[in-house]
Design an enzyme around this catalytic site. Sequence first.
Site, PDB file in Angstrom:
ATOM      1  N   TYR A 165       4.943   7.354   2.970  1.00  0.00           N
ATOM      2  CA  TYR A 165       4.029   8.379   2.460  1.00  0.00           C
ATOM      3  C   TYR A 165       4.081   9.651   3.299  1.00  0.00           C
ATOM      4  CZ  TYR A 165       2.054   5.007  -0.761  1.00  0.00           C
ATOM      5  OH  TYR A 165       1.893   4.101  -1.774  1.00  0.00           O
ATOM      6  N   LYS A 169       7.764  -7.026   5.527  1.00  0.00           N
ATOM      7  CA  LYS A 169       9.039  -7.410   4.900  1.00  0.00           C
ATOM      8  C   LYS A 169      10.089  -7.397   6.012  1.00  0.00           C
ATOM      9  CE  LYS A 169      11.668  -8.268   1.276  1.00  0.00           C
ATOM     10  NZ  LYS A 169      11.545  -9.453   0.421  1.00  0.00           N
ATOM     11  N   ASP A 212       6.514 -10.276  -0.755  1.00  0.00           N
ATOM     12  CA  ASP A 212       6.723 -10.866  -2.090  1.00  0.00           C
ATOM     13  C   ASP A 212       5.993 -12.194  -2.225  1.00  0.00           C
ATOM     14  OD1 ASP A 212       8.634 -11.162  -0.097  1.00  0.00           O
ATOM     15  OD2 ASP A 212      10.328 -11.468  -1.430  1.00  0.00           O
ATOM     16  N   ASP A 237      -1.083  -0.103  -0.338  1.00  0.00           N
ATOM     17  CA  ASP A 237      -1.462   0.592  -1.569  1.00  0.00           C
ATOM     18  C   ASP A 237      -1.344  -0.372  -2.749  1.00  0.00           C
ATOM     19  OD1 ASP A 237      -2.196   2.619  -3.228  1.00  0.00           O
ATOM     20  OD2 ASP A 237      -0.353   3.772  -3.058  1.00  0.00           O
TER      21      ASP A 237
END
Length: 336
Positions: A123, A172, A205, A229
């Site tokens: 971002y 991740k 995930d 988010d």
Amino acid sequence: MYTITLIPGDGIGPEISTAAVKVIEATGVKVDWEYHDAGMTAIDKFKDPLPSQVIESIQRNQVALKGPLTTPIGTGFRSVNVALRKEFDLYVNLRPAKSFEGVESHWRDIDMIVFRENTEEFYAGIEHYIDPAKSAAETIGVVTRAGSERILRYAFEYARKHKRKKVTIVHKANILKFTSGLFLEVGKKLAEEYPDIETSDKIIDNMCMQLVMNPHQFDLIVTTNLFGDILSDLCSGLVGGLGLAPGANIGYKVAMFEAVHGSAPDIAGKNIANPCAIILASAMLLRHIGELEAATRIEHAVGTTIKEKHHVTRDLNPSKPVGTQEMTDAIILNLK
Ligand code: NAD
């Protein structure tokens, strides 16, 4: 009397911010609101999505209530929401997801909070096409040790202060070995300082699947900007949708409160938006400034109104809905 900056916002923003102002007023807490336009509304009026008077007002008052702001998709000006978070270094995005009695949803008794790092990674706006033909594009996500440590510490401190049991670090790091890897490494190290809090980590995930299948195993969730988010919208879906999900953006000096949802252009101006998310964000604001009793009264009144189901918007009762204003009036009646 408090002086607080109010950005009504775009789309459904003005409708739901008016609702929040009315509810706060009805608690008896006196607020002098400094109204300022930002986003699309400010472009129309001032040709600038973030006029300097908005920044000055928030700087002065250190507390703001903000309606959702539209960000053009793919092109156009950069997100004003992101700009405000960067400008005031609002590094914590605290987004609770809590079940309300009377809401028809797959799960009951959910009480989770997502702590999203709010200033770094994808971002930060470091992105471009690599050539004039736009044959490829890149976005660079920078994660820093200091930036990771402060959001992770905030989550652990929150857990301790509020007697919450578990913190789940979401990442991740199997693929993003450096950025997500750094976040996870800092989190694991920090967890050693909090032996009273159960800490675990999950790959994003798997986390999404686990949240949908068995959300009760989670308590506090802390993660980087993009994952936070996405996860906070997912968590709002577990408790009845975006109309019920408030959020706070918190820095060292300034705090800005808003709904998790966006400007919902598809339902703007129709008096059908659920005002609860921003009203619950207002309760968070009141708690932040020390008006604990008024905050609790608002949360209780929202809960009662939802449970009674007679005066709720169509997302909560599609067969017999009322409008935004009518639901707001019912919440105000339940404050008494
Ligand atoms: P959105 O959150 O505005 O809407 C998603 C869906 O949820 C829509 O179907 C909408 O009608 C519904 N919805 C949202 N709020 C609701 C409410 N209070 N009551 C009932 N239904 C509600 O997301 P979007 O459509 O992807 O984004 C629209 C715009 O909002 C975009 O420009 C986006 O950049 C912006 N946005 C702003 C913020 C913010 O200001 N913090 C957050 C998210 C999106």
